[in-house]
Scaffold this motif. Sequence first.
Motif, PDB file in Angstrom:
ATOM      1  N   ILE A 110      11.393  25.362  -9.990  1.00 43.80           N
ATOM      2  CA  ILE A 110      11.712  25.449  -8.563  1.00 43.80           C
ATOM      3  C   ILE A 110      13.224  25.426  -8.332  1.00 43.80           C
ATOM      4  O   ILE A 110      13.728  25.953  -7.343  1.00 43.80           O
ATOM      5  CB  ILE A 110      11.022  24.323  -7.763  1.00 43.80           C
ATOM      6  CG1 ILE A 110      11.125  24.600  -6.257  1.00 43.80           C
ATOM      7  CG2 ILE A 110      11.591  22.964  -8.128  1.00 43.80           C
ATOM      8  CD1 ILE A 110      10.315  23.663  -5.394  1.00 43.80           C
ATOM      9  N   ASP A 111      13.960  24.852  -9.270  1.00 48.97           N
ATOM     10  CA  ASP A 111      15.421  24.777  -9.137  1.00 48.97           C
ATOM     11  C   ASP A 111      16.112  26.051  -9.599  1.00 48.97           C
ATOM     12  O   ASP A 111      17.307  26.220  -9.381  1.00 48.97           O
ATOM     13  CB  ASP A 111      15.953  23.578  -9.935  1.00 48.97           C
ATOM     14  CG  ASP A 111      15.370  22.265  -9.450  1.00 48.97           C
ATOM     15  OD1 ASP A 111      15.282  22.082  -8.210  1.00 48.97           O
ATOM     16  OD2 ASP A 111      14.982  21.431 -10.287  1.00 48.97           O
ATOM     17  N   GLY A 112      15.384  26.944 -10.234  1.00 48.27           N
ATOM     18  CA  GLY A 112      15.952  28.204 -10.708  1.00 48.27           C
ATOM     19  C   GLY A 112      15.052  28.821 -11.754  1.00 48.27           C
ATOM     20  O   GLY A 112      14.815  28.225 -12.811  1.00 48.27           O
ATOM     21  N   CYS A 113      14.525  30.011 -11.453  1.00 43.47           N
ATOM     22  CA  CYS A 113      13.554  30.630 -12.356  1.00 43.47           C
ATOM     23  C   CYS A 113      14.254  31.198 -13.586  1.00 43.47           C
ATOM     24  O   CYS A 113      15.267  31.906 -13.460  1.00 43.47           O
ATOM     25  CB  CYS A 113      12.804  31.738 -11.625  1.00 43.47           C
ATOM     26  SG  CYS A 113      11.385  32.369 -12.529  1.00 43.47           S
ATOM     27  N   PRO A 114      13.750  30.927 -14.782  1.00 46.00           N
ATOM     28  CA  PRO A 114      14.356  31.490 -15.997  1.00 46.00           C
ATOM     29  C   PRO A 114      14.115  32.989 -16.072  1.00 46.00           C
ATOM     30  O   PRO A 114      13.194  33.510 -15.438  1.00 46.00           O
ATOM     31  CB  PRO A 114      13.637  30.748 -17.127  1.00 46.00           C
ATOM     32  CG  PRO A 114      12.336  30.313 -16.541  1.00 46.00           C
ATOM     33  CD  PRO A 114      12.599  30.048 -15.090  1.00 46.00           C
ATOM     34  N   PRO A 115      14.921  33.693 -16.859  1.00 46.77           N
ATOM     35  CA  PRO A 115      14.848  35.161 -16.887  1.00 46.77           C
ATOM     36  C   PRO A 115      13.719  35.705 -17.756  1.00 46.77           C
ATOM     37  O   PRO A 115      13.892  36.729 -18.430  1.00 46.77           O
ATOM     38  CB  PRO A 115      16.219  35.556 -17.439  1.00 46.77           C
ATOM     39  CG  PRO A 115      16.612  34.423 -18.318  1.00 46.77           C
ATOM     40  CD  PRO A 115      16.064  33.189 -17.652  1.00 46.77           C
ATOM     41  N   PHE A 116      12.565  35.050 -17.740  1.00 52.39           N
ATOM     42  CA  PHE A 116      11.407  35.594 -18.446  1.00 52.39           C
ATOM     43  C   PHE A 116      10.732  36.687 -17.626  1.00 52.39           C
ATOM     44  O   PHE A 116       9.915  37.436 -18.152  1.00 52.39           O
ATOM     45  CB  PHE A 116      10.394  34.490 -18.765  1.00 52.39           C
ATOM     46  CG  PHE A 116      10.879  33.488 -19.778  1.00 52.39           C
ATOM     47  CD1 PHE A 116      11.365  33.902 -21.012  1.00 52.39           C
ATOM     48  CD2 PHE A 116      10.862  32.131 -19.495  1.00 52.39           C
ATOM     49  CE1 PHE A 116      11.809  32.979 -21.949  1.00 52.39           C
ATOM     50  CE2 PHE A 116      11.300  31.198 -20.424  1.00 52.39           C
ATOM     51  CZ  PHE A 116      11.782  31.630 -21.650  1.00 52.39           C
ATOM     52  N   ARG A 127      11.979  23.565  -0.902  1.00 58.11           N
ATOM     53  CA  ARG A 127      12.349  22.335  -1.597  1.00 58.11           C
ATOM     54  C   ARG A 127      11.082  21.720  -2.184  1.00 58.11           C
ATOM     55  O   ARG A 127       9.964  22.053  -1.774  1.00 58.11           O
ATOM     56  CB  ARG A 127      13.043  21.356  -0.647  1.00 58.11           C
ATOM     57  CG  ARG A 127      12.194  20.918   0.518  1.00 58.11           C
ATOM     58  CD  ARG A 127      12.894  19.927   1.430  1.00 58.11           C
ATOM     59  NE  ARG A 127      12.094  19.622   2.606  1.00 58.11           N
ATOM     60  CZ  ARG A 127      11.059  18.784   2.625  1.00 58.11           C
ATOM     61  NH1 ARG A 127      10.688  18.171   1.506  1.00 58.11           N
ATOM     62  NH2 ARG A 127      10.386  18.570   3.740  1.00 58.11           N
ATOM     63  N   ARG A 128      11.274  20.858  -3.136  1.00 56.73           N
ATOM     64  CA  ARG A 128      10.134  20.230  -3.804  1.00 56.73           C
ATOM     65  C   ARG A 128       9.440  19.282  -2.817  1.00 56.73           C
ATOM     66  O   ARG A 128      10.027  18.306  -2.360  1.00 56.73           O
ATOM     67  CB  ARG A 128      10.640  19.459  -5.020  1.00 56.73           C
ATOM     68  CG  ARG A 128       9.580  19.034  -6.004  1.00 56.73           C
ATOM     69  CD  ARG A 128      10.196  18.148  -7.079  1.00 56.73           C
ATOM     70  NE  ARG A 128      11.409  18.721  -7.634  1.00 56.73           N
ATOM     71  CZ  ARG A 128      11.463  19.498  -8.712  1.00 56.73           C
ATOM     72  NH1 ARG A 128      10.353  19.804  -9.342  1.00 56.73           N
ATOM     73  NH2 ARG A 128      12.615  19.956  -9.162  1.00 56.73           N
ATOM     74  N   ARG A 129       8.212  19.591  -2.479  1.00 61.23           N
ATOM     75  CA  ARG A 129       7.414  18.708  -1.617  1.00 61.23           C
ATOM     76  C   ARG A 129       6.145  18.329  -2.349  1.00 61.23           C
ATOM     77  O   ARG A 129       5.323  19.180  -2.676  1.00 61.23           O
ATOM     78  CB  ARG A 129       7.083  19.378  -0.288  1.00 61.23           C
ATOM     79  CG  ARG A 129       6.274  18.477   0.656  1.00 61.23           C
ATOM     80  CD  ARG A 129       6.115  19.088   2.030  1.00 61.23           C
ATOM     81  NE  ARG A 129       5.243  18.277   2.870  1.00 61.23           N
ATOM     82  CZ  ARG A 129       4.908  18.576   4.128  1.00 61.23           C
ATOM     83  NH1 ARG A 129       5.401  19.689   4.686  1.00 61.23           N
ATOM     84  NH2 ARG A 129       4.090  17.802   4.819  1.00 61.23           N
ATOM     85  N   LEU A 130       6.001  17.036  -2.610  1.00 57.68           N
ATOM     86  CA  LEU A 130       4.896  16.523  -3.411  1.00 57.68           C
ATOM     87  C   LEU A 130       3.762  16.037  -2.518  1.00 57.68           C
ATOM     88  O   LEU A 130       3.968  15.704  -1.348  1.00 57.68           O
ATOM     89  CB  LEU A 130       5.384  15.364  -4.287  1.00 57.68           C
ATOM     90  CG  LEU A 130       6.585  15.649  -5.190  1.00 57.68           C
ATOM     91  CD1 LEU A 130       6.976  14.383  -5.946  1.00 57.68           C
ATOM     92  CD2 LEU A 130       6.287  16.776  -6.158  1.00 57.68           C
ATOM     93  N   PRO A 131       2.546  15.973  -3.065  1.00 61.85           N
ATOM     94  CA  PRO A 131       1.426  15.432  -2.289  1.00 61.85           C
ATOM     95  C   PRO A 131       1.691  14.017  -1.783  1.00 61.85           C
ATOM     96  O   PRO A 131       2.281  13.182  -2.482  1.00 61.85           O
ATOM     97  CB  PRO A 131       0.273  15.456  -3.291  1.00 61.85           C
ATOM     98  CG  PRO A 131       0.598  16.594  -4.196  1.00 61.85           C
ATOM     99  CD  PRO A 131       2.095  16.536  -4.352  1.00 61.85           C
TER     100      PRO A 131
END
Length: 309
Positions: A110-116, A127-131
């Motif tokens: 979520i902070d940055g997708c790798p180049p796969f 933003r990261r929203r958790l249960p």
Amino acid sequence: MSEDVAKQAELVEVRPRIHAWVQPDGSWWLNNAGAITTAAGQLVVDTCATATRARRFLDALATATGQAPTLAVNTHQHGDHTYGNSLLPATTTLIGQEKMREGLRVDPIIDGCPPFWSPVPDWGDVRRRLPDLTITDALTVHLGDKRVELRHPGGPAHTTGDLIAWVPDERVLFTGDLVFAGLTPLVFMGSVPGALAAVDWLAGFEPEVVVPGHGPILTGAEIARVLDEHRRYYRLVLRAGANGIEQGLSPLEAARAVDLGEFAGWADAERIVLNLHRYYADQQGAELDLIAAFSDAVAYHGGPLPTYV
């Protein structure tokens, strides 16, 4: 092409006041979501990978129902089903399986997708929203007279923290990524035999409508057909894994030796590599090496994996 595919996303009313949000073509990062709505409240099932897509879904749902979600559930931790959580109203109570919550908490993508993948997805202003609420095995949500059962398959399958949403009165089943309709299933963060066992578990609900995690909505005879396809695919992976280990092959070598047969035309065929990495790790009692697994999947594909997110 990305925008063309995005415009094809559609809100489908599968039963009165039960909606599915279907995003073609269902390949990498293009999930399905949905909602159950009554006068007493609305339960959203999953969000979407990017802010743009999550807003499109939630706006369409608000237009169709005239309501905002009071509750939401994530069927598992993966970003295509969860990164849009932060676009839900602040007052929405978010539910997840306890292992799903922990998986999303530590998820670095979520902070940055790798180049796969190519093009590399841009999540937008998420933003990261958790249960807020976690469950282990089961929880029943009551939306007035409407009963929605949230159930864990009992062990690792697609992931370790899967949930389904079952509406028994309407016989509608939201499976999350326990079902990929017409696309290659993915179990690299779960279990191959667990995913196979989950197919029979899903069949036991005897649903009349299945909203898969990816791919088209299923009804009637399509449901049994797709579940049977999953059984045959997982058995193929199990055979390929056992043969690969016996012959001293790496997961990538074992994948290259597999004749995909009836599954060769499915999107995201390179997932055979990721699924074999999971099989090997479980057989060897080792942790899955995510970087190695995706690097091998890219090598199998012959370049970065395509996405139209």
